[in-house]
Design a protein around this motif. Structure first.
Motif, PDB file in Angstrom:
ATOM      1  N   SER A  58       3.932 -17.796  -7.790  1.00 49.98           N
ATOM      2  CA  SER A  58       4.462 -16.912  -8.837  1.00 49.98           C
ATOM      3  C   SER A  58       3.484 -15.590  -9.085  1.00 49.98           C
ATOM      4  N   VAL A  59       2.386 -15.762  -8.525  1.00 50.34           N
ATOM      5  CA  VAL A  59       1.514 -14.410  -8.908  1.00 50.34           C
ATOM      6  C   VAL A  59       0.751 -14.272  -7.315  1.00 50.34           C
ATOM      7  N   LEU A  60       0.377 -13.005  -7.342  1.00 50.16           N
ATOM      8  CA  LEU A  60      -0.281 -12.394  -5.925  1.00 50.16           C
ATOM      9  C   LEU A  60      -1.483 -11.797  -6.515  1.00 50.16           C
ATOM     10  N   ALA A  61      -2.471 -12.115  -6.092  1.00 51.17           N
ATOM     11  CA  ALA A  61      -4.046 -11.228  -6.431  1.00 51.17           C
ATOM     12  C   ALA A  61      -4.566 -10.520  -5.329  1.00 51.17           C
ATOM     13  N   ILE A  62      -4.831  -9.437  -5.518  1.00 52.65           N
ATOM     14  CA  ILE A  62      -5.290  -8.430  -4.657  1.00 52.65           C
ATOM     15  C   ILE A  62      -6.493  -7.892  -4.952  1.00 52.65           C
ATOM     16  N   CYS A  63      -7.651  -7.990  -3.872  1.00 51.54           N
ATOM     17  CA  CYS A  63      -8.891  -7.533  -4.366  1.00 51.54           C
ATOM     18  C   CYS A  63      -9.132  -6.063  -3.406  1.00 51.54           C
ATOM     19  N   VAL A  64      -9.269  -5.000  -3.845  1.00 54.50           N
ATOM     20  CA  VAL A  64      -9.227  -3.831  -3.110  1.00 54.50           C
ATOM     21  C   VAL A  64     -10.649  -2.915  -3.236  1.00 54.50           C
ATOM     22  N   GLN A  65     -10.968  -2.443  -2.230  1.00 56.21           N
ATOM     23  CA  GLN A  65     -12.400  -1.669  -2.214  1.00 56.21           C
ATOM     24  C   GLN A  65     -11.992  -0.260  -1.764  1.00 56.21           C
ATOM     25  N   THR A  66     -12.421   0.905  -2.210  1.00 56.33           N
ATOM     26  CA  THR A  66     -12.541   2.212  -1.742  1.00 56.33           C
ATOM     27  C   THR A  66     -13.797   2.777  -1.399  1.00 56.33           C
ATOM     28  N   ARG A  67     -13.861   3.744  -0.362  1.00 58.69           N
ATOM     29  CA  ARG A  67     -15.223   4.422  -0.335  1.00 58.69           C
ATOM     30  C   ARG A  67     -15.822   5.173  -1.434  1.00 58.69           C
ATOM     31  N   SER A  68     -15.160   5.580  -2.205  1.00 57.02           N
ATOM     32  CA  SER A  68     -15.886   6.383  -3.226  1.00 57.02           C
ATOM     33  C   SER A  68     -16.207   5.202  -4.496  1.00 57.02           C
ATOM     34  N   ASP A 127      -3.524   1.946   4.118  1.00 54.71           N
ATOM     35  CA  ASP A 127      -2.968   2.957   3.151  1.00 54.71           C
ATOM     36  C   ASP A 127      -2.990   2.352   1.641  1.00 54.71           C
ATOM     37  N   ALA A 128      -3.509   1.267   1.390  1.00 56.03           N
ATOM     38  CA  ALA A 128      -3.568   0.899  -0.147  1.00 56.03           C
ATOM     39  C   ALA A 128      -1.948   0.653  -0.492  1.00 56.03           C
ATOM     40  N   VAL A 129      -1.226   0.104   0.452  1.00 53.85           N
ATOM     41  CA  VAL A 129       0.182  -0.001  -0.006  1.00 53.85           C
ATOM     42  C   VAL A 129       0.225  -1.586   0.255  1.00 53.85           C
ATOM     43  N   LEU A 130       1.046  -2.250  -0.662  1.00 55.71           N
ATOM     44  CA  LEU A 130       1.345  -3.635  -0.713  1.00 55.71           C
ATOM     45  C   LEU A 130       2.870  -3.717  -0.238  1.00 55.71           C
ATOM     46  N   ARG A 131       3.216  -4.606   0.844  1.00 54.23           N
ATOM     47  CA  ARG A 131       4.546  -4.705   1.271  1.00 54.23           C
ATOM     48  C   ARG A 131       4.921  -6.263   1.157  1.00 54.23           C
ATOM     49  N   PHE A 132       6.144  -6.477   0.810  1.00 52.71           N
ATOM     50  CA  PHE A 132       6.689  -7.647   0.831  1.00 52.71           C
ATOM     51  C   PHE A 132       7.792  -7.862   1.913  1.00 52.71           C
ATOM     52  N   TRP A 133       7.739  -8.840   2.697  1.00 48.71           N
ATOM     53  CA  TRP A 133       8.536  -9.046   3.800  1.00 48.71           C
ATOM     54  C   TRP A 133       9.509 -10.411   3.723  1.00 48.71           C
ATOM     55  N   CYS A 134      10.792 -10.358   3.582  1.00 48.42           N
ATOM     56  CA  CYS A 134      11.455 -11.526   3.665  1.00 48.42           C
ATOM     57  C   CYS A 134      12.595 -11.684   4.938  1.00 48.42           C
ATOM     58  N   GLY A 161     -10.279   6.886 -11.460  1.00 49.52           N
ATOM     59  CA  GLY A 161     -10.184   8.165 -11.288  1.00 49.52           C
ATOM     60  C   GLY A 161      -8.420   8.594 -10.781  1.00 49.52           C
ATOM     61  N   GLY A 162      -7.783   7.718 -10.114  1.00 46.70           N
ATOM     62  CA  GLY A 162      -6.479   7.816  -9.716  1.00 46.70           C
ATOM     63  C   GLY A 162      -6.520   8.432  -8.407  1.00 46.70           C
ATOM     64  N   GLY A 163      -7.551   8.159  -7.469  1.00 48.78           N
ATOM     65  CA  GLY A 163      -7.837   8.701  -6.439  1.00 48.78           C
ATOM     66  C   GLY A 163      -6.616   8.398  -5.222  1.00 48.78           C
ATOM     67  N   THR A 164      -6.389   9.165  -4.262  1.00 47.19           N
ATOM     68  CA  THR A 164      -5.409   8.873  -3.103  1.00 47.19           C
ATOM     69  C   THR A 164      -5.907   8.489  -1.836  1.00 47.19           C
ATOM     70  N   GLU A 165      -7.360   8.106  -1.792  1.00 43.64           N
ATOM     71  CA  GLU A 165      -7.902   8.011  -0.543  1.00 43.64           C
ATOM     72  C   GLU A 165      -7.504   6.483  -0.334  1.00 43.64           C
ATOM     73  N   PRO A 166      -7.628   6.184   1.178  1.00 36.75           N
ATOM     74  CA  PRO A 166      -7.254   4.944   1.588  1.00 36.75           C
ATOM     75  C   PRO A 166      -8.108   3.707   1.091  1.00 36.75           C
ATOM     76  N   ALA A 167      -7.705   2.582   1.297  1.00 33.49           N
ATOM     77  CA  ALA A 167      -8.621   1.543   1.063  1.00 33.49           C
ATOM     78  C   ALA A 167      -9.384   1.259   2.437  1.00 33.49           C
ATOM     79  N   LEU A 169      -1.052   0.905  -4.522  1.00 31.07           N
ATOM     80  CA  LEU A 169      -2.195   0.414  -5.343  1.00 31.07           C
ATOM     81  C   LEU A 169      -2.915   1.571  -5.643  1.00 31.07           C
ATOM     82  N   LYS A 170      -2.744   2.904  -5.166  1.00 31.42           N
ATOM     83  CA  LYS A 170      -3.577   3.874  -5.656  1.00 31.42           C
ATOM     84  C   LYS A 170      -3.765   4.177  -6.915  1.00 31.42           C
TER      85      LYS A 170
END
Length: 923
Positions: free
Chosen positions: A674-684, A614-621, A656-662, A650-651
């Motif tokens: 202190s920093v989190l790096a995320i690499c994301v790819q979409t189909r478009s 869903d291209a959403v990043l969640r933090f759990w504690c 292009g500001g798309g709303t498609e899933p990752a 992360l959408k």
């Protein structure tokens, strides 16, 4: 990575002053535009291990054959692969000694000697590189000696008690199977080696090799163009039975042959209506045998044959020598073959022995042939592959398909020794490729991690049961956590992580197997107190067709998906992981649960991060939840649970500001968390190369950049200020402070193939990163890969120079980094574990873990080391972890400084150790 460089709120971007730089500076600070990457292969080796900082980012290329050979020569002087541990036990029958004190079990490249009393491995007999064990037998003259036969025709004689090799002979013949036995000729005892060999023209031949103290001599006793899979030797080599499919061959030798050089066998063949899978022979006294007057067979011993077949039946042929055709091979005189049929098993019979039986299931059956009574040993962990009876008949040795060997008492059927190897089972990504060779199969990496406090412990998700055939079944689910000690090569514990079946071979009413949930990701906090797992389960499309008759199979298959995020707490009393919180459907898209793409643990805190399709990043504690009716001022009265403390969509960072899933994502925390790096790819936008940096102090996006990599991101890792991103095409190093990207091209780019299964690991101790993958076909036969189709490459992160390139025998499925020593741990598809270490970067004193905790062993743990608390900076809503470390003075003085944490074989002589101990005690 230091958090100060990203806490100022300024994003890294191209500056106009870069245009005023000289040509030399532009080469050193190469820029990449959005979506466009210059792919360059950099294979220069760092011979001295030192490079000036101003030239550290310049990429050079050396594609000449001489340059590659020089690079390999230099790299092998510093980096080396250790001898593999673990491994799958072969289908060869284990050997239990006559006193039932030792058990010898063979793998592909070694013979392991285990103590039956302790179930631990005492020593390993390792064969040479490039050889595969096809047979091993004890010497009849001296049971302390062992013959090992390899696939190249090399025969070696070992003293298995001391682990010394006594003699070796190279027959230089391709050997498929081998078995040795003693034989008497003119009252002289000889050692005979029976071998099934394959010729270059496709023929198969059975050869006898005579060992009588001189040079070995070969005698070919049978040769055929038809296939032969296996054979057994009985009655001191007088009877040989070979089989393949429905064909059964019987070879008998004349009795009382005076000279072994005149051995001749009479061969007879019979075609059975069933496919033979295993056989066994029992010698007994002749009762009603009619012996002709001129017959040469004056031996009153008869041979009863029992064989298992692919349909699950067991066929018993009493005194089968009398019923075999006597007209030689090709005759149809098989009218007298009327066996007794015993049928109980549902699948093929894999092992059969007289008065004991094992089929393609987890049940062993003992048949009493006189009364017809059956006795069962049900519900073993996996199907039975091999059965061996001890010399005294008091013990049964059972080898299971899940890489486990059990020694059972013959009277009580209770196991009193269990030897469990690494039960890793590599899964294929595409079921259609299950029949291909290993070099062409695409494996799915298992969920595996090294314990952050005990770096010799490998935690890996393994299936609850396994099939007997090595068919790379793609439907196998890993739902059990196995903790394995790679230093001692022994299992520590095993527990279920997901819903498991009551029996490991549950079958639905339609005949399909009930599949358990699959654990896809696994992560542990740095102090080892919390663990997070992700398990996913989807029903079969045909099972839910009645619920959704109008929907497509794919839609209904996804609609009823069950995805769970589980948090486990380590219990020091029971030494097990306890489930504390289960989050149902942690990520969803359009009200439908979606799979999770990655899971990461934040250093120095009890916190995890997840990213889903869903291209959403969640933090759990973790939070403290007071129990009802109890006071909250006592910590023992508080219940800890987990919750989501923040989300980031992360959408908005997509082009292009798309709303498609990752479609693919990977992430990693910086070294200080202190920093989190995320690499994301979409189909478009599959080649956008998007990297998002999140400031963990306020859980907000601090910086995002496109064009860092190309293709699908496979893995990522932080090394200080450098972010290493591994994609299908190559490895990319992004200097997050200088905003510079350098690329190390993969050999697959030259072959126009995509490496879907590249593995990445980073080592902060050696400041290097390693990539394990396939070798393209145009390089698989060159000298620099030595014919291997898999390899591992180690690069320096600052210079992107290739430090070493090592060939691997089997497909690598997991690549991990040991933070204590800086070594790389490689696990392949055959469950072999190897270490890739560098001698130049090896620690000289007591190694320290990344969190500052000193792990003392031996005398160091007895006398102890004074420690002090190290304070860490405070993270928002994440309590700091108490971390202790040893002082620098304690590392070099005292008894721990004498013995340190090195293996016993690397210690100095005893006299030197004694003097050092006396000197430290007197001081």
């Amino acid at each position: 990575m230091s958090g100060s460089s990203l806490a100022t709120g300024h994003t890294k971007r191209s500056r106009t002053s870069d245009a005023l730089r000289t040509e030399k500076d532009r080469i050193k600070r190469r820029r990449f535009s959005k979506g466009v990457l210059d792919v360059n292969e950099h294979v220069q080796l760092a011979a001295e291990g030192k490079t000036s900082e101003e030239n550290s980012l310049s990429l050079t290329e050396d594609t000449s054959a001489h340059g590659r050979e020089q690079q390999t020569k230099v790299s092998r002087e510093k980096w080396c692969l250790s001898t593999p541990v673990g491994g799958q036990y072969s289908n060869l029958n284990p050997i239990i000694t006559s006193d039932e004190e030792y058990l010898l079990a063979g793998t592909e490249t070694a013979i392991h000697v285990h103590s039956v009393g302790t179930s631990y491995r005492s020593r390993t007999l390792q064969v040479k590189d490039g050889q595969r064990v096809v047979g091993y037998n004890l010497c009849c003259e001296n049971p302390q000696h062992l013959y090992i036969i390899t696939s190249t025709g090399c025969v070696s004689k070992w003293d298995w008690l001391s682990g010394d090799q006594i003699a070796s002979w190279d027959l230089a013949q391709e050997t498929l199977h081998a078995e040795s036995c003693p034989s008497h000729f003119a009252e002289i005892r000889h050692e005979l080696l029976f071998s099934l060999r394959g010729r270059k023209d496709g023929k198969r031949q059975i050869t006898i090799t005579l060992f009588n103290g001189e040079a070995p001599r070969d005698f070919v006793v049978f040769e055929t163009t038809q296939r032969i899979d296996n054979f057994r030797v009985f009655r001191e080599g007088q009877v040989v039975i070979a089989w393949a499919g429905q064909r059964l061959l019987l070879g008998t030798r004349e009795f009382n042959t005076p000279d072994p050089s005149t051995m001749q066998y009479t061969w007879r063949e019979v075609v059975l209506p069933v496919r033979v899978t295993c056989i066994d022979v029992r010698e007994s006294s002749a009762r009603n045998r009619t012996i002709s007057q001129g017959s040469q067979d004056n031996n009153l011993e008869t041979m009863d044959l029992v064989l298992g077949e692919s349909g699950g039946s067991i066929l018993v042929y009493p005194d089968f020598l009398a019923f075999f055709p006597t007209s030689g091979i090709g005759s149809d005189d098989s009218k007298g073959l009327a066996p007794r049929r015993l049928h109980w098993h549902r699948g093929p019979v894999n092992a059969v022995r007289w008065s004991k039986d094992g089929g393609h299931e987890s049940v062993m059956v003992l048949w009493q042939l006189d009364t017809g009574r059956k006795q069962f040993l049900p519900h073993l962990s996996s199907p039975i592959c091999n059965l061996v009876v001890s010399t005294t008949g008091k013990a049964y040795v059972v080898k299971l398909a899940d890489n486990c060997i059990m020694v059972l008492s013959a009277t009580e059927l209770q196991p009193y020794a269990t030897i469990t190897g690494l039960q890793l089972y590599a899964k294929v990504n595409k079921p259609a490729e299950a029949t291909l060779l290993e070099s062409r199969i695409s494996f799915q990496p298992p969920a595996a991690v090294l314990h952050p406090q005990f770096h010799d412990r490998l935690l890996v998700a393994v299936p609850a049961s396994r099939h007997t055939a090595r068919d790379y079944h793609s439907g196998m689910s890993s739902c059990v956590l196995q903790t394995y000690d790679i230093r001692t090569d022994a299992q520590i514990s095993r527990q279920a992580l997901a819903r498991t079946n009551a029996t490991t071979l549950s079958i639905s009413p339609e005949g399909t197997e009930i599949v358990a949930p699959d654990v896809s990701h696994l992560a542990i906090c740095q102090d080892g107190k919390w663990m997070a797992t992700i398990d996913d389960w989807r029903p079969r499309p045909e099972d839910i067709r009645a619920l959704e008759p109008n929907s497509t199979p794919t839609a209904s298959h996804t609609l009823y998906r069950e995805t769970y995020l589980k948090f486990w707490r380590w219990n020091e009393v029971s030494n097990m992981w306890e489930l504390t919180t289960r989050i149902d459907s942690p990520h969803s898209f359009d009200s439908v649960s979606v799979p999770l793409l990655d899971l990461a643990s934040r250093p120095y805190s009890h916190e995890f991060a997840t990213v889903g399709c869903d291209a959403v990043l969640r933090f759990w504690c973790v939070i403290n939840k007071p129990r009802l009716g109890l006071a909250t001022k006592h910590p023992e009265h508080q219940h800890q649970t987990w919750k989501c403390r923040g989300t980031i969509d992360l959408k908005g960072q997509f082009i292009g500001g798309g709303t498609e899933p990752a479609s693919a994502a990977c992430m990693d925390f910086s070294e200080d968390g202190s920093v989190l790096a995320i690499c994301v790819q979409t189909r478009s936008n599959p080649d956008s190369g998007l990297v998002v940096l999140v400031d963990m102090q306020n859980c907000k996006i601090h910086h995002s950049r496109v064009g860092v990599y190309s293709g699908r991101p496979c893995a990522t890792g932080f090394l200080g200020r450098y972010l290493v991103v591994l994609s299908q095409h190559s490895a990319h190093i992004w200097d997050t402070v200088g905003d510079i990207v350098s690329t190390t091209s993969s050999p697959a780019v030259q072959d126009n193939t995509l490496c879907d299964d590249q593995l990445l690991a980073v080592s902060s101790r050696s400041q290097t990163y390693a990539v394990a993958s396939k070798v393209p076909q145009h390089l698989s036969g060159t000298r620099r890969t030595c014919g291997s189709q898999f390899d591992i490459r180690v690069y320096d992160v600052q210079t992107s120079s290739l430090l070493t390139r090592q060939s691997l025998k089997h497909y690598p499925v997991s690549l991990l980094s040991d933070p204590l020593t800086g070594d790389y741990i490689i696990v392949d598809a055959m469950a072999n574990v190897q270490r890739l270490s560098c001698s130049d970067k090896a620690p000289q004193s007591i190694p320290q873990s990344k969190d500052g905790t000193s792990h003392n062993h031996g005398l160091g743990s007895l006398f102890g080391i004074r420690s002090r608390d190290i304070t860490r900076h405070h993270h928002l809503q994440a309590p700091p972890l108490p971390v202790s470390g040893s002082s620098s003075a304690a590392q070099s003085t005292g008894l721990p400084g004498v013995f340190s944490d090195i293996p016993p074989f690397a210690l100095p002589p005893t006299s030197v150790l004694f003097k050092s101990v006396v000197q430290n005690l007197t001081n």
